[in-house]
Structure formats: structure tokens, C-alpha cells
Design a protein around this motif. Structure first.
Motif, PDB file in Angstrom:
ATOM      1  N   ASN A 116       0.829  -1.210   0.000  1.00 54.85           N
ATOM      2  CA  ASN A 116       0.000   0.000   0.000  1.00 54.85           C
ATOM      3  C   ASN A 116       0.859   1.254   0.000  1.00 54.85           C
ATOM      4  O   ASN A 116       0.529   2.242  -0.664  1.00 54.85           O
ATOM      5  CB  ASN A 116      -0.942   0.007   1.202  1.00 54.85           C
ATOM      6  CG  ASN A 116      -2.027  -1.042   1.087  1.00 54.85           C
ATOM      7  OD1 ASN A 116      -2.284  -1.572   0.015  1.00 54.85           O
ATOM      8  ND2 ASN A 116      -2.657  -1.362   2.205  1.00 54.85           N
ATOM      9  N   ALA A 117       1.972   1.238   0.731  1.00 62.93           N
ATOM     10  CA  ALA A 117       2.872   2.392   0.749  1.00 62.93           C
ATOM     11  C   ALA A 117       3.504   2.608  -0.614  1.00 62.93           C
ATOM     12  O   ALA A 117       3.630   3.750  -1.080  1.00 62.93           O
ATOM     13  CB  ALA A 117       3.945   2.200   1.812  1.00 62.93           C
ATOM     14  N   VAL A 122       3.746   5.718  -5.769  1.00 64.91           N
ATOM     15  CA  VAL A 122       3.561   5.761  -7.228  1.00 64.91           C
ATOM     16  C   VAL A 122       2.452   6.747  -7.580  1.00 64.91           C
ATOM     17  O   VAL A 122       2.597   7.549  -8.509  1.00 64.91           O
ATOM     18  CB  VAL A 122       3.256   4.353  -7.781  1.00 64.91           C
ATOM     19  CG1 VAL A 122       2.791   4.421  -9.219  1.00 64.91           C
ATOM     20  CG2 VAL A 122       4.486   3.473  -7.655  1.00 64.91           C
ATOM     21  N   ALA A 123       1.362   6.729  -6.834  1.00 69.65           N
ATOM     22  CA  ALA A 123       0.263   7.658  -7.103  1.00 69.65           C
ATOM     23  C   ALA A 123       0.696   9.099  -6.865  1.00 69.65           C
ATOM     24  O   ALA A 123       0.332   9.994  -7.631  1.00 69.65           O
ATOM     25  CB  ALA A 123      -0.936   7.321  -6.228  1.00 69.65           C
ATOM     26  N   ALA A 124       1.495   9.334  -5.828  1.00 72.87           N
ATOM     27  CA  ALA A 124       1.974  10.688  -5.538  1.00 72.87           C
ATOM     28  C   ALA A 124       2.919  11.172  -6.630  1.00 72.87           C
ATOM     29  O   ALA A 124       2.873  12.340  -7.033  1.00 72.87           O
ATOM     30  CB  ALA A 124       2.664  10.731  -4.182  1.00 72.87           C
ATOM     31  N   GLU A 125       3.772  10.280  -7.132  1.00 73.28           N
ATOM     32  CA  GLU A 125       4.677  10.651  -8.216  1.00 73.28           C
ATOM     33  C   GLU A 125       3.897  10.992  -9.473  1.00 73.28           C
ATOM     34  O   GLU A 125       4.227  11.953 -10.176  1.00 73.28           O
ATOM     35  CB  GLU A 125       5.668   9.524  -8.492  1.00 73.28           C
ATOM     36  CG  GLU A 125       6.734   9.376  -7.436  1.00 73.28           C
ATOM     37  CD  GLU A 125       7.630   8.178  -7.684  1.00 73.28           C
ATOM     38  OE1 GLU A 125       7.371   7.412  -8.630  1.00 73.28           O
ATOM     39  OE2 GLU A 125       8.593   8.015  -6.917  1.00 73.28           O
ATOM     40  N   LEU A 135       3.591  15.229 -19.196  1.00 73.33           N
ATOM     41  CA  LEU A 135       2.702  14.159 -19.603  1.00 73.33           C
ATOM     42  C   LEU A 135       2.988  12.931 -18.769  1.00 73.33           C
ATOM     43  O   LEU A 135       4.134  12.613 -18.481  1.00 73.33           O
ATOM     44  CB  LEU A 135       2.897  13.841 -21.086  1.00 73.33           C
ATOM     45  CG  LEU A 135       2.479  14.938 -22.062  1.00 73.33           C
ATOM     46  CD1 LEU A 135       2.829  14.515 -23.477  1.00 73.33           C
ATOM     47  CD2 LEU A 135       1.002  15.197 -21.948  1.00 73.33           C
ATOM     48  N   MET A 136       1.945  12.272 -18.367  1.00 79.74           N
ATOM     49  CA  MET A 136       2.115  11.076 -17.548  1.00 79.74           C
ATOM     50  C   MET A 136       2.402   9.851 -18.400  1.00 79.74           C
ATOM     51  O   MET A 136       2.933   8.875 -17.925  1.00 79.74           O
ATOM     52  CB  MET A 136       0.871  10.841 -16.692  1.00 79.74           C
ATOM     53  CG  MET A 136       0.714  11.910 -15.640  1.00 79.74           C
ATOM     54  SD  MET A 136      -0.795  11.859 -14.680  1.00 79.74           S
ATOM     55  CE  MET A 136      -1.185  10.194 -14.496  1.00 79.74           C
ATOM     56  N   VAL A 137       2.073   9.922 -19.676  1.00 74.89           N
ATOM     57  CA  VAL A 137       2.299   8.805 -20.573  1.00 74.89           C
ATOM     58  C   VAL A 137       3.290   9.267 -21.623  1.00 74.89           C
ATOM     59  O   VAL A 137       3.149  10.349 -22.186  1.00 74.89           O
ATOM     60  CB  VAL A 137       0.979   8.362 -21.244  1.00 74.89           C
ATOM     61  CG1 VAL A 137       1.227   7.237 -22.218  1.00 74.89           C
ATOM     62  CG2 VAL A 137      -0.040   8.000 -20.207  1.00 74.89           C
TER      63      VAL A 137
END
Length: 152
Positions: A116-117, A122-125, A135-137
Motif C-alpha cells: 500500500n505504501a 507511485v500515485a503521488a509521483e 505528460l504522464m504517458v
């Protein structure tokens, strides 16, 4: 107690003891297999803690089931016997099995928290990348080949 009754009593008790011992050996084998998997896949579990959590939770459930089975097949004085010399129950090993299951559950929970951490990082990055306008992709651009002179 007659000799025939004593013989049937003894054979019934031996059958119960053999059944119990088979489940003890199965439980010990499960513990050994879990230890081997944990040591062989230690790096894989660090890279993918969700997998480690699933494996340890599975072994914890298996050990709880084995602990319940060990309690239910615990050898005692068979019904065919009128009296037994030693009918006391010692629940030490089934209790140890539940303890090992609890330790597997705690280790699995530790891996779950780590997973979970990692997901939160990853979500925060990704959110930081989005806030900066990046761009994220990754995109690839294609260029058309240079145009040569047309022959007329």
C-alpha cells in the motif's frame, strides 16, 4: 477388561494416534515449505510485496485450518474402551500451529502495508508529474520521411 476388548481398544487408539501424527507431519511440512518459499523468493517479495502478502496470508489460512483439524482429531480414549489410563489432552502442538499461523498473518500484513505504501508513492509521483504539466504517458512522435524531388 477382557483381552478382546483391550485389543480393539488398543487398535482404535492407535488408529487415532496415526491420524493425528499424519496431520502433525502435514503441518510440519507446510511450515517447511513456507520457510523455503520465503527464503527463495525474498527478493521477489521485496519487489512485489503484494505477492508476498498473498502467499503469507494463504499459508496463514492453511495453518489455521490444520490447527482446527489437529484439535478435532486429537487422540483420546476411543468409545469402545470402558476406561483409559491416560485420557488427558495436551493441546501444545495445535496451539503452536495457531501461533505460527498468527506470525504468518503478521508478516503478510507487513507486506500488505508495504504494498500500500508503494502504491501511494507511485500515485503521488504521478500526481506530481501531472501538476508540473508533464505528460504522464510517454508519447512518441513520428516524422514523415524527407520528401524527395518529384520527377516530372
Amino acid at each position: 477388561m477382557s483381552n478382546a476388548n483391550y485389543s480393539s481398544c488398543l487398535s482404535a487408539l492407535e488408529a487415532e494416534i496415526n491420524t493425528y501424527e499424519n496431520f502433525v507431519y502435514l503441518s510440519l511440512g507446510v511450515t517447511l515449505i513456507c520457510s523455503i518459499i520465503r527464503s527463495a523468493k525474498a527478493e521477489k517479495f521485496k519487489e512485489n510485496p503484494a505477492l508476498g502478502a498473498k502467499v503469507l496470508f494463504s499459508f496463514a489460512i492453511l495453518k489455521v485450518i490444520l490447527g482446527i483439524i489437529l484439535l478435532s482429531v486429537f487422540p483420546g480414549c476411543p468409545e469402545v474402551c470402558t476406561s483409559c489410563a491416560n485420557s488427558a489432552h495436551h493441546y501444545i502442538y495445535p496451539t503452536l500451529v495457531f501461533g505460527v499461523a498468527f506470525s504468518y498473518f503478521l508478516l503478510g500484513n507487513r507486506y500488505r502495508k508495504l504494498a500500500n505504501a508503494q502504491a501511494a508513492v507511485v500515485a503521488a509521483e504521478e500526481e506530481d508529474d501531472d501538476d508540473e504539466g508533464n505528460l504522464m504517458v510517454e508519447t512518441t512522435t513520428t516524422t514523415s520521411p524527407p520528401q524527395g524531388k518529384e520527377l516530372v
